[in-house]
Structure formats: structure tokens, C-alpha cells
Scaffold this motif. Sequence first.
Motif, PDB file in Angstrom:
ATOM      1  N   VAL A  37       0.827  -1.203   0.000  1.00 48.72           N
ATOM      2  CA  VAL A  37       0.000   0.000   0.000  1.00 48.72           C
ATOM      3  C   VAL A  37       0.862   1.254   0.000  1.00 48.72           C
ATOM      4  CG1 VAL A  37      -1.639   1.346   1.368  1.00 48.72           C
ATOM      5  CG2 VAL A  37      -1.977  -1.120   1.097  1.00 48.72           C
ATOM      6  N   PHE A  38       1.833   1.319   0.903  1.00 45.36           N
ATOM      7  CA  PHE A  38       2.621   2.551   1.030  1.00 45.36           C
ATOM      8  C   PHE A  38       3.606   2.732  -0.129  1.00 45.36           C
ATOM      9  CE2 PHE A  38       1.074   2.401   5.421  1.00 45.36           C
ATOM     10  CZ  PHE A  38       0.784   3.742   5.633  1.00 45.36           C
ATOM     11  N   HIS A  39       3.984   1.658  -0.779  1.00 47.03           N
ATOM     12  CA  HIS A  39       4.800   1.798  -1.975  1.00 47.03           C
ATOM     13  C   HIS A  39       3.974   2.316  -3.148  1.00 47.03           C
ATOM     14  CE1 HIS A  39       8.047  -0.987  -0.292  1.00 47.03           C
ATOM     15  NE2 HIS A  39       8.672   0.116  -0.670  1.00 47.03           N
ATOM     16  N   SER A  40       2.687   2.064  -3.134  1.00 51.02           N
ATOM     17  CA  SER A  40       1.847   2.352  -4.301  1.00 51.02           C
ATOM     18  C   SER A  40       1.029   3.637  -4.163  1.00 51.02           C
ATOM     19  CB  SER A  40       0.888   1.182  -4.560  1.00 51.02           C
ATOM     20  OG  SER A  40       1.588  -0.034  -4.718  1.00 51.02           O
ATOM     21  N   PHE A  41       0.779   4.080  -2.915  1.00 48.25           N
ATOM     22  CA  PHE A  41      -0.135   5.206  -2.721  1.00 48.25           C
ATOM     23  C   PHE A  41       0.447   6.210  -1.728  1.00 48.25           C
ATOM     24  CE2 PHE A  41      -2.648   1.484  -3.808  1.00 48.25           C
ATOM     25  CZ  PHE A  41      -3.454   1.958  -4.839  1.00 48.25           C
ATOM     26  N   ASP A  42       0.216   7.483  -2.020  1.00 49.19           N
ATOM     27  CA  ASP A  42       0.601   8.517  -1.052  1.00 49.19           C
ATOM     28  C   ASP A  42      -0.614   9.184  -0.422  1.00 49.19           C
ATOM     29  OD1 ASP A  42      -0.354  10.046  -3.123  1.00 49.19           O
ATOM     30  OD2 ASP A  42       1.534  11.085  -3.538  1.00 49.19           O
ATOM     31  N   LYS A  43      -1.785   8.681  -0.753  1.00 48.18           N
ATOM     32  CA  LYS A  43      -3.028   9.136  -0.126  1.00 48.18           C
ATOM     33  C   LYS A  43      -3.782   7.896   0.353  1.00 48.18           C
ATOM     34  CE  LYS A  43      -3.743  13.502  -2.629  1.00 48.18           C
ATOM     35  NZ  LYS A  43      -2.429  13.511  -3.289  1.00 48.18           N
ATOM     36  N   ILE A  44      -4.083   7.884   1.649  1.00 51.45           N
ATOM     37  CA  ILE A  44      -4.667   6.682   2.265  1.00 51.45           C
ATOM     38  C   ILE A  44      -5.773   7.093   3.231  1.00 51.45           C
ATOM     39  CG2 ILE A  44      -4.211   4.712   3.792  1.00 51.45           C
ATOM     40  CD1 ILE A  44      -1.298   4.791   2.660  1.00 51.45           C
ATOM     41  N   VAL A  45      -6.873   6.368   3.212  1.00 48.79           N
ATOM     42  CA  VAL A  45      -7.973   6.549   4.173  1.00 48.79           C
ATOM     43  C   VAL A  45      -8.108   5.252   4.966  1.00 48.79           C
ATOM     44  CG1 VAL A  45     -10.442   6.968   4.474  1.00 48.79           C
ATOM     45  CG2 VAL A  45      -9.189   8.146   2.650  1.00 48.79           C
ATOM     46  N   THR A  46      -8.174   5.357   6.279  1.00 54.77           N
ATOM     47  CA  THR A  46      -8.459   4.185   7.112  1.00 54.77           C
ATOM     48  C   THR A  46      -9.878   4.303   7.662  1.00 54.77           C
ATOM     49  OG1 THR A  46      -7.647   5.137   9.196  1.00 54.77           O
ATOM     50  CG2 THR A  46      -6.037   4.038   7.786  1.00 54.77           C
ATOM     51  N   VAL A  47     -10.570   3.168   7.735  1.00 57.41           N
ATOM     52  CA  VAL A  47     -11.969   3.149   8.174  1.00 57.41           C
ATOM     53  C   VAL A  47     -12.159   2.061   9.218  1.00 57.41           C
ATOM     54  CG1 VAL A  47     -14.382   2.944   7.466  1.00 57.41           C
ATOM     55  CG2 VAL A  47     -12.704   3.926   5.877  1.00 57.41           C
ATOM     56  N   GLU A  48     -12.763   2.434  10.335  1.00 60.66           N
ATOM     57  CA  GLU A  48     -13.026   1.474  11.418  1.00 60.66           C
ATOM     58  C   GLU A  48     -14.266   1.920  12.177  1.00 60.66           C
ATOM     59  OE1 GLU A  48     -10.008   1.984  14.691  1.00 60.66           O
ATOM     60  OE2 GLU A  48      -9.305   3.574  13.341  1.00 60.66           O
ATOM     61  N   ASP A  49     -14.862   0.999  12.926  1.00 60.01           N
ATOM     62  CA  ASP A  49     -16.014   1.347  13.769  1.00 60.01           C
ATOM     63  C   ASP A  49     -15.615   1.292  15.243  1.00 60.01           C
ATOM     64  OD1 ASP A  49     -15.741  -1.382  13.823  1.00 60.01           O
ATOM     65  OD2 ASP A  49     -17.873  -1.838  13.585  1.00 60.01           O
ATOM     66  N   GLY A  50     -14.411   1.739  15.528  1.00 60.77           N
ATOM     67  CA  GLY A  50     -13.919   1.892  16.893  1.00 60.77           C
ATOM     68  C   GLY A  50     -13.348   3.276  17.061  1.00 60.77           C
ATOM     69  N   GLY A  91       9.292   4.383   8.067  1.00 58.30           N
ATOM     70  CA  GLY A  91       9.819   5.576   7.412  1.00 58.30           C
ATOM     71  C   GLY A  91       9.074   5.981   6.156  1.00 58.30           C
ATOM     72  N   TYR A  92       7.834   5.538   6.016  1.00 56.37           N
ATOM     73  CA  TYR A  92       7.026   5.943   4.873  1.00 56.37           C
ATOM     74  C   TYR A  92       6.472   7.348   5.092  1.00 56.37           C
ATOM     75  CZ  TYR A  92       6.962   1.046   3.305  1.00 56.37           C
ATOM     76  OH  TYR A  92       7.315  -0.217   2.870  1.00 56.37           O
ATOM     77  N   HIS A  93       6.090   7.972   3.997  1.00 54.19           N
ATOM     78  CA  HIS A  93       5.456   9.285   4.063  1.00 54.19           C
ATOM     79  C   HIS A  93       4.210   9.247   3.195  1.00 54.19           C
ATOM     80  CE1 HIS A  93       8.879  11.129   6.143  1.00 54.19           C
ATOM     81  NE2 HIS A  93       9.642  10.399   5.337  1.00 54.19           N
ATOM     82  N   ALA A  94       3.088   9.568   3.792  1.00 52.48           N
ATOM     83  CA  ALA A  94       1.825   9.572   3.050  1.00 52.48           C
ATOM     84  C   ALA A  94       0.838  10.472   3.777  1.00 52.48           C
ATOM     85  CB  ALA A  94       1.268   8.159   2.924  1.00 52.48           C
ATOM     86  N   GLN A  95      -0.143  10.918   3.035  1.00 47.35           N
ATOM     87  CA  GLN A  95      -1.248  11.669   3.618  1.00 47.35           C
ATOM     88  C   GLN A  95      -2.303  10.650   4.047  1.00 47.35           C
ATOM     89  OE1 GLN A  95      -3.136  14.405   0.916  1.00 47.35           O
ATOM     90  NE2 GLN A  95      -4.695  15.040   2.401  1.00 47.35           N
ATOM     91  N   VAL A  96      -2.578  10.588   5.347  1.00 41.43           N
ATOM     92  CA  VAL A  96      -3.498   9.585   5.885  1.00 41.43           C
ATOM     93  C   VAL A  96      -4.674  10.274   6.574  1.00 41.43           C
ATOM     94  CG1 VAL A  96      -3.781   7.612   7.425  1.00 41.43           C
ATOM     95  CG2 VAL A  96      -1.615   7.936   6.210  1.00 41.43           C
ATOM     96  N   LYS A  97      -5.859   9.865   6.206  1.00 43.11           N
ATOM     97  CA  LYS A  97      -7.087  10.351   6.840  1.00 43.11           C
ATOM     98  C   LYS A  97      -7.725   9.191   7.591  1.00 43.11           C
ATOM     99  CE  LYS A  97     -10.766  12.980   7.613  1.00 43.11           C
ATOM    100  NZ  LYS A  97     -10.708  14.138   8.532  1.00 43.11           N
TER     101      LYS A  97
END
Length: 643
Positions: free
Chosen positions: A560-573, A591-597
Motif C-alpha cells: 500500500v505505502f509503496h503504491s499510494f501517497d493518499k490513504i484513508v483508514t476506516v473502522e467502527d472503533g 519511514g514511509y510518508h503519506a497523507q493519511v485520513k
Amino acid sequence: MDITPGPLLSQISSPDDLKSLRRDQLNQLCDELRQYIIDVVSVHGGHFAASLGVVELTVALHYVFNTPDDQLVWDVGHQAYGHKILTGRRDDFHTNRKYKGISGFPRRAESKYDAFGVGHSSTSISAALGMAIADAYRGDFQKQHIAVIGDGAMTAGLAFEALNHAGVSNANLLIILNDNCMSIDPNVGALKEYLTDITTSPAYNRLKEDVWNLMGKLPVGRKFTRNMASRLETGIKGMVSKSSNLFESLRLRYFGPIDGHNVQKLTDTLQDLKQIPGPKLLHIVTVKGKGYALAEKDQTRWHAPGLFDKMTGEIQKKPVTGPQPPKYQDVFGHTIITLAEQNDRVMGVTPAMPSGSSLKFMMEKMPDRAFDVGICEQHAVTLSAGMATHGLKVFCNIYSTFMQRGYDQVVHDVAIQDLPVIFCLDRAGLVGEDGATHHGAYDIAYMRCLPNMIVSAPMNEAELRNLMYTAQLPSTTHPFVIRYPRGTGVMPEWETPFEEIRIGTGRKIAGGREIAILSYGHPGNFVTEACRELTTDGICPAHYDLRFVKPLDEALLDEVFHSFDKIVTVEDGCIMGGFGSAVLEFMAARGYHAQVKMLGIPDRVIEQGKPEALQHEAGFDPASIAAAVRTMLGVKVKSVVKV
């Protein structure tokens, strides 16, 4: 539908109004209050049988005591509907348990008459004792402190701890034991049998009557003198020495059992007990569902039946077309039987929720291998740990919110000892109308921080079956958490063949470009729906279902982090410390860098309402997921219609 209260009830806006009634009007008021609860709950839903059983007690308490100055604590809150109606919330009662409406449980922020917020059981004695000690410290010895506790709630360790302390205190405390042999399911254990012995023993009750007759009718309306208290105590203790009363052995003055549906008797008795100093316990006998024949007959079904026709008793069912997916709890209930038939080491344990967890199926078919231990989450956990030391594979099924009560045992007795107990956490996520006290918001965070713990969540019914299968295999030697939500899944054809899931592995649901969405558990279905909506805008996110928050699938996350620099995580906690936090920790460590929401339950209390409305408010329903993706990609966000 316009529901009109009876002529007396319509005049009651506070307990002061109630006190203006004549004593001979109380029976009519009880009838009207009971009918009003039936009318409103049949149309608007909610808990049902518990409040019907304490109508007379509720009226007597507010008639005798000076609430809210006298402190009244209900345990648990689903028996407090009459209390809410009599304390200024009659006209809002139709909003009970609804989004932005009144809570289904007593809530301090809602009313000055709600002395203590409740939802989990067995807290009332401790809370009321604390109030009594605080008032005594301030020199206020006039206030009364009343804890109303059901016999099911009395089985919990916390209640016994409070009784033990109360008995050696001088607190002005009245404990009312509402004995109806029920919590949600029928009560179990030795205490139930003991209370039955008290209520049915002719010798015991004859002795009780002898003492009361010896002392004469307790004087209503005038001070109960020290001499009178001493004489009564001597008489009661003489009786108790012959009957080995548990409560008197804890130095609580015991009175009863008396009929909890005789409002005149209750009123007289409460007036008398007001005059007796120190800690005391009144044992009343009631019928859960009193006044509605079907609820009296089937108290478990009518604990919270949903909408129903009050005349016929027909419970409304949603119209269905074609095969429907089952409830997750039923998938658990049927799957554990299948596993137990294949593996003679499989056992089941639940703390007083055999119907809610669907362990009842195994209890009926294999009664020597499935146990309801009462409202005792701590005991359930350590009992399971003890079994595990002898090689058994124990499925300990506890609602996520109630597992919080057994957390010390999870840490000390399971995780530290690395025992392979299988924790099935039902009702994970936002559960709906039960509200803040029942949401399963925190288990991801509080479980994944523990050494040796495997923490998983299925996206559908087949995954739940396969996780259960994997957890009971001989090769699984660590404690194993499987969390799943309240309600139905997504697979009508759910009885798939068992497949082992390699621990710590996720899966790619859909390939995509520009942005990746990582989901954990059932909300992966929200992501699938959001992705369908996004394709109409030409947006094609990748979707990964992690399945395990501990251990994480590091190879999948590397992809995921090699392929994308924009990531959304979704959970019900809860977002803090949850699945998204685990992903961020991985990103930082690698040491990855990405925009995570991160989408999930925010750091605030979420109240009651339909799950869909609450998921929208929290910001992880399908529409909110799609909006978050558009925002991250700089696409104009469509207006999101509120649920």
C-alpha cells in the motif's frame, strides 16, 4: 399516533404533583402509568418488561421520598421509564432512545432527578453509598440515599463489594432488591436459589411476620426512636439466626420479602424505613412485565420486543423479500456448535447474555459445554482462563462494552499468561438506541496494546466462521479476539466451508489508483458501497481489508505505502489508539510518508440513535467515506444528506 396519558398522570409533571394525590389515588395512577408505558413503547419501541415490573415501586418511591434532594439510583436503567415519566419527561417520552431524543437510561445531564448515570449493571449500591458518605462528610444527615437493584445485577462482584462496605458504614442508605428472577434471560446461580428460598420458605416468612407483629406496625409519620430500632434489630437478628440471612450477615438490616406490586404496602414500608438509621435492605418480589400478560409469560422476548400491536401482542417485523443475511450473533451461535461437534475441546462461556450472544443454542444442545455465569464479566474471563490451562478451547462471548468490566482479568489472567482464550466481542462499534453506555467503541484500542493478543474482525459472515475456525485450531496458541457488530451481515448464503485464515494476513478487495482505502471489519462493506458511488465520478480507489489489527499484515501495508501517497483508514472503533493509529505507527516505523485520513469514532461521547445516523455523525458511513476521498483528491465534495 397521539397517545394521551390518563387523567391523573396528565397532571403529573414532577414528584411534587405526585405528592398532592391522596393515598387512595395511587392505585389508579399506577394503572395509568403502566398503560402509558405500554402505549408509547408499543408504537415507538424501547425496553419494555423491566419498567412494567417496577411501576408500583416507582410511584411509592417518589411519593415517599423528597427527590431530587433524596438521591435515587436505578440499577440498571431500563427499569426507569416510569421514573422518567414522573419526573418531567412524560411529553418527551416518545423520543426515548431516538436520535437527539431522551436517553433510554438515567443520565445526569438529562435531568436533576437522575442522580447517577447507569447502563451497565450493579453500580447502584456503590454510587449511592458514595453519595451517602459525601453528604455525611458535609454534615448533611437528613438526605436519603436509595439504590434500586435487580436480583440479576446483585450477582455481580461489584454489588457484593459494595454490600461488604455498606455493612460496616453508618451510611444513611436504603438498598431495594427488586427480585423477579430475571435479568434479560432467567437468572442463574446460587444467589437466585437463595432468594427463592427466602421468598418461598413458610418458616422464614412466619418468623418475619412474628417479628413485625411483636413490634407492632411501624409508626408512620413519627420518628423511629433508638429504643424502637434496637428492639426491632434484636427481633430481626433472632429471626435471622434461625434462617442464616446473607444480608444480615453483612450487617445490613434486612426487611422483607414484601409484595412489590402493592403500592399501599410499599408506601407504608418506605415511610417506616425512612425513620431507621444506617444501612438497610428491603427485599421486594415483583413480576417482570407485570400488567401485560404476554410479557409476564415470556419475559426474555418482551425485554425489548420492538414495535408491537398492544391489543394482539403481534410484534412487528420488517417486510422481507428473498433470502436475508443472518445476524452476526446467530452466525456465532450456530458456528460454535458445528466446531464443538468437530472438536471436543470447544467450550462456551457468557456473562448473562445467552440470548443476546446466541450461546443459548449451544446451552440447549450441549448444556455441559456452555455456561451462563451471570452478570460476572470478570469471572467469565478468569473461568475461561482456568479452562484454557487444561487444554480447552473456550469461546468467551462478551459484548464489547461489557468486556471493559473484565479488562484486568484479560490483562493479568489471559494476556500475561499467554492463554489461548478466544474472546468473541459482540456489539462492537456503534450499537444504536442503547447509546453511549453500550457502544463498543474502545475494544480495538484496549486489546491491541496487550502482549500476546491476536486481534481480528470479520468483514462478513464467512470471515467470522473462518476466524472462529482458525482460533480453535491446535496451532493457535495465543489469546484471540474476534470483534463483530450488532445486527445483520451481508451474506444470505453464509454457511460456507471452513477455511483457515493465516493469522496476520489481510486481503485486497479491489485494485485502484490515486488513493487506497484500508478497512477493518464490517465497515469494509461501507467502503465497498462508497467505492461504487465514487466510480460515478471516475474515481477508482483501491480497497484493502486488513482483517487483523494485531498482528498487522506488514507485507500488504508495504504494498500500500509503496503504491499510494493518499490513504484513508476506516473502522467502527475509537480513532485514538485504534486501527488507523496502528497504520500510522507502521508508517512511522517503516519511514514511509503519506497523507493519511482516519475515519472512525471521534474522541467524544456518541449518544443514542439508529446506527446509520450515528455512523454518519461519526463520519464513517458510505457517504462520509466517499466525501473524505473526494476531499483528499481535491474533487468537489457532493453535499452529504444527513440520515
